[in-house]
Design a protein around this motif. Structure first.
Motif, PDB file in Angstrom:
ATOM      1  N   LEU A  25      36.697  58.678 -47.401  1.00  0.00           N
ATOM      2  CA  LEU A  25      35.670  58.252 -48.349  1.00  0.00           C
ATOM      3  C   LEU A  25      34.363  57.932 -47.637  1.00  0.00           C
ATOM      4  O   LEU A  25      33.283  58.275 -48.125  1.00  0.00           O
ATOM      5  CB  LEU A  25      36.171  57.036 -49.129  1.00  0.00           C
ATOM      6  CG  LEU A  25      35.306  56.568 -50.287  1.00  0.00           C
ATOM      7  CD1 LEU A  25      35.138  57.680 -51.305  1.00  0.00           C
ATOM      8  CD2 LEU A  25      35.919  55.354 -50.941  1.00  0.00           C
ATOM      9  N   ARG A  26      34.447  57.309 -46.470  1.00  0.00           N
ATOM     10  CA  ARG A  26      33.225  57.029 -45.704  1.00  0.00           C
ATOM     11  C   ARG A  26      32.516  58.309 -45.301  1.00  0.00           C
ATOM     12  O   ARG A  26      31.291  58.407 -45.393  1.00  0.00           O
ATOM     13  CB  ARG A  26      33.571  56.235 -44.439  1.00  0.00           C
ATOM     14  CG  ARG A  26      33.890  54.805 -44.708  1.00  0.00           C
ATOM     15  CD  ARG A  26      34.070  54.044 -43.411  1.00  0.00           C
ATOM     16  NE  ARG A  26      34.688  52.763 -43.690  1.00  0.00           N
ATOM     17  CZ  ARG A  26      35.877  52.405 -43.263  1.00  0.00           C
ATOM     18  NH1 ARG A  26      36.582  53.197 -42.499  1.00  0.00           N
ATOM     19  NH2 ARG A  26      36.367  51.228 -43.583  1.00  0.00           N
ATOM     20  N   VAL A  27      33.284  59.300 -44.851  1.00  0.00           N
ATOM     21  CA  VAL A  27      32.681  60.565 -44.434  1.00  0.00           C
ATOM     22  C   VAL A  27      32.050  61.271 -45.621  1.00  0.00           C
ATOM     23  O   VAL A  27      30.928  61.781 -45.533  1.00  0.00           O
ATOM     24  CB  VAL A  27      33.741  61.464 -43.751  1.00  0.00           C
ATOM     25  CG1 VAL A  27      33.211  62.863 -43.529  1.00  0.00           C
ATOM     26  CG2 VAL A  27      34.185  60.845 -42.444  1.00  0.00           C
ATOM     27  N   VAL A  28      32.744  61.298 -46.754  1.00  0.00           N
ATOM     28  CA  VAL A  28      32.208  61.957 -47.951  1.00  0.00           C
ATOM     29  C   VAL A  28      30.925  61.271 -48.406  1.00  0.00           C
ATOM     30  O   VAL A  28      29.933  61.939 -48.739  1.00  0.00           O
ATOM     31  CB  VAL A  28      33.263  61.974 -49.078  1.00  0.00           C
ATOM     32  CG1 VAL A  28      32.658  62.392 -50.403  1.00  0.00           C
ATOM     33  CG2 VAL A  28      34.399  62.913 -48.704  1.00  0.00           C
ATOM     34  N   LEU A  29      30.900  59.958 -48.412  1.00  0.00           N
ATOM     35  CA  LEU A  29      29.697  59.233 -48.830  1.00  0.00           C
ATOM     36  C   LEU A  29      28.543  59.460 -47.860  1.00  0.00           C
ATOM     37  O   LEU A  29      27.405  59.661 -48.289  1.00  0.00           O
ATOM     38  CB  LEU A  29      29.995  57.740 -48.948  1.00  0.00           C
ATOM     39  CG  LEU A  29      30.842  57.329 -50.147  1.00  0.00           C
ATOM     40  CD1 LEU A  29      31.184  55.847 -50.073  1.00  0.00           C
ATOM     41  CD2 LEU A  29      30.129  57.651 -51.439  1.00  0.00           C
ATOM     42  N   LEU A  30      28.832  59.462 -46.565  1.00  0.00           N
ATOM     43  CA  LEU A  30      27.779  59.683 -45.576  1.00  0.00           C
ATOM     44  C   LEU A  30      27.190  61.081 -45.706  1.00  0.00           C
ATOM     45  O   LEU A  30      25.963  61.249 -45.724  1.00  0.00           O
ATOM     46  CB  LEU A  30      28.332  59.478 -44.170  1.00  0.00           C
ATOM     47  CG  LEU A  30      27.349  59.666 -43.031  1.00  0.00           C
ATOM     48  CD1 LEU A  30      26.262  58.602 -43.103  1.00  0.00           C
ATOM     49  CD2 LEU A  30      28.063  59.613 -41.708  1.00  0.00           C
ATOM     50  N   VAL A  31      28.047  62.083 -45.841  1.00  0.00           N
ATOM     51  CA  VAL A  31      27.559  63.455 -45.995  1.00  0.00           C
ATOM     52  C   VAL A  31      26.778  63.607 -47.296  1.00  0.00           C
ATOM     53  O   VAL A  31      25.755  64.300 -47.341  1.00  0.00           O
ATOM     54  CB  VAL A  31      28.738  64.449 -45.920  1.00  0.00           C
ATOM     55  CG1 VAL A  31      28.327  65.854 -46.319  1.00  0.00           C
ATOM     56  CG2 VAL A  31      29.336  64.458 -44.522  1.00  0.00           C
ATOM     57  N   SER A  32      27.223  62.951 -48.355  1.00  0.00           N
ATOM     58  CA  SER A  32      26.512  63.020 -49.634  1.00  0.00           C
ATOM     59  C   SER A  32      25.119  62.413 -49.533  1.00  0.00           C
ATOM     60  O   SER A  32      24.146  62.998 -50.019  1.00  0.00           O
ATOM     61  CB  SER A  32      27.301  62.286 -50.719  1.00  0.00           C
ATOM     62  OG  SER A  32      28.548  62.878 -50.906  1.00  0.00           O
ATOM     63  N   VAL A  33      25.007  61.259 -48.895  1.00  0.00           N
ATOM     64  CA  VAL A  33      23.711  60.599 -48.776  1.00  0.00           C
ATOM     65  C   VAL A  33      22.763  61.440 -47.928  1.00  0.00           C
ATOM     66  O   VAL A  33      21.591  61.624 -48.287  1.00  0.00           O
ATOM     67  CB  VAL A  33      23.889  59.179 -48.193  1.00  0.00           C
ATOM     68  CG1 VAL A  33      22.561  58.577 -47.774  1.00  0.00           C
ATOM     69  CG2 VAL A  33      24.595  58.287 -49.197  1.00  0.00           C
ATOM     70  N   VAL A  34      23.265  61.964 -46.816  1.00  0.00           N
ATOM     71  CA  VAL A  34      22.423  62.811 -45.972  1.00  0.00           C
ATOM     72  C   VAL A  34      22.025  64.081 -46.720  1.00  0.00           C
ATOM     73  O   VAL A  34      20.864  64.508 -46.673  1.00  0.00           O
ATOM     74  CB  VAL A  34      23.144  63.148 -44.649  1.00  0.00           C
ATOM     75  CG1 VAL A  34      22.401  64.208 -43.862  1.00  0.00           C
ATOM     76  CG2 VAL A  34      23.332  61.886 -43.820  1.00  0.00           C
ATOM     77  N   GLY A  35      22.960  64.672 -47.452  1.00  0.00           N
ATOM     78  CA  GLY A  35      22.663  65.880 -48.221  1.00  0.00           C
ATOM     79  C   GLY A  35      21.636  65.633 -49.309  1.00  0.00           C
ATOM     80  O   GLY A  35      20.724  66.443 -49.512  1.00  0.00           O
ATOM     81  N   ILE A  36      21.760  64.520 -50.003  1.00  0.00           N
ATOM     82  CA  ILE A  36      20.793  64.184 -51.055  1.00  0.00           C
ATOM     83  C   ILE A  36      19.408  63.985 -50.449  1.00  0.00           C
ATOM     84  O   ILE A  36      18.402  64.435 -51.001  1.00  0.00           O
ATOM     85  CB  ILE A  36      21.260  62.929 -51.827  1.00  0.00           C
ATOM     86  CG1 ILE A  36      22.473  63.285 -52.696  1.00  0.00           C
ATOM     87  CG2 ILE A  36      20.140  62.351 -52.680  1.00  0.00           C
ATOM     88  CD1 ILE A  36      23.166  62.084 -53.293  1.00  0.00           C
ATOM     89  N   GLY A  37      19.365  63.321 -49.296  1.00  0.00           N
ATOM     90  CA  GLY A  37      18.077  63.130 -48.624  1.00  0.00           C
ATOM     91  C   GLY A  37      17.451  64.451 -48.212  1.00  0.00           C
ATOM     92  O   GLY A  37      16.243  64.655 -48.388  1.00  0.00           O
ATOM     93  N   LEU A  38      18.241  65.372 -47.673  1.00  0.00           N
ATOM     94  CA  LEU A  38      17.705  66.670 -47.273  1.00  0.00           C
ATOM     95  C   LEU A  38      17.244  67.494 -48.468  1.00  0.00           C
ATOM     96  O   LEU A  38      16.197  68.152 -48.405  1.00  0.00           O
ATOM     97  CB  LEU A  38      18.761  67.447 -46.476  1.00  0.00           C
ATOM     98  CG  LEU A  38      19.019  66.943 -45.071  1.00  0.00           C
ATOM     99  CD1 LEU A  38      20.191  67.690 -44.444  1.00  0.00           C
ATOM    100  CD2 LEU A  38      17.786  67.088 -44.204  1.00  0.00           C
ATOM    101  N   VAL A  39      17.990  67.466 -49.550  1.00  0.00           N
ATOM    102  CA  VAL A  39      17.586  68.201 -50.756  1.00  0.00           C
ATOM    103  C   VAL A  39      16.304  67.620 -51.327  1.00  0.00           C
ATOM    104  O   VAL A  39      15.390  68.361 -51.716  1.00  0.00           O
ATOM    105  CB  VAL A  39      18.723  68.195 -51.799  1.00  0.00           C
ATOM    106  CG1 VAL A  39      18.241  68.683 -53.149  1.00  0.00           C
ATOM    107  CG2 VAL A  39      19.882  69.056 -51.314  1.00  0.00           C
TER     108      VAL A  39
END
Length: 50
Positions: A25-39
């Motif tokens: 869950l930590r990895v999924v949340l971290l990747v999601s936040v970074v992905g949202i920031g990049l988008v």
């Protein structure tokens, strides 16, 4: 240094694996936040050119 039999090490790692989806869950949340920031950066950078 203490020496543990292999079975004790396997048992301890199995107990750690049964802790739930914490690490995943930590990895999924971290990747999601970074992905949202990049988008957001990719979409908003086009508005600065006008």
């Amino acid at each position: 240094m203490e020496h543990f039999p292999a079975s004790a090490w396997i048992t301890e790692s199995a107990k750690a694996a049964d802790q739930g989806p914490g690490n995943l869950l930590r990895v999924v949340l971290l990747v999601s936040v970074v992905g949202i920031g990049l988008v957001a950066w990719f979409l908003l950078r086009g508005y600065g050119n006008k």
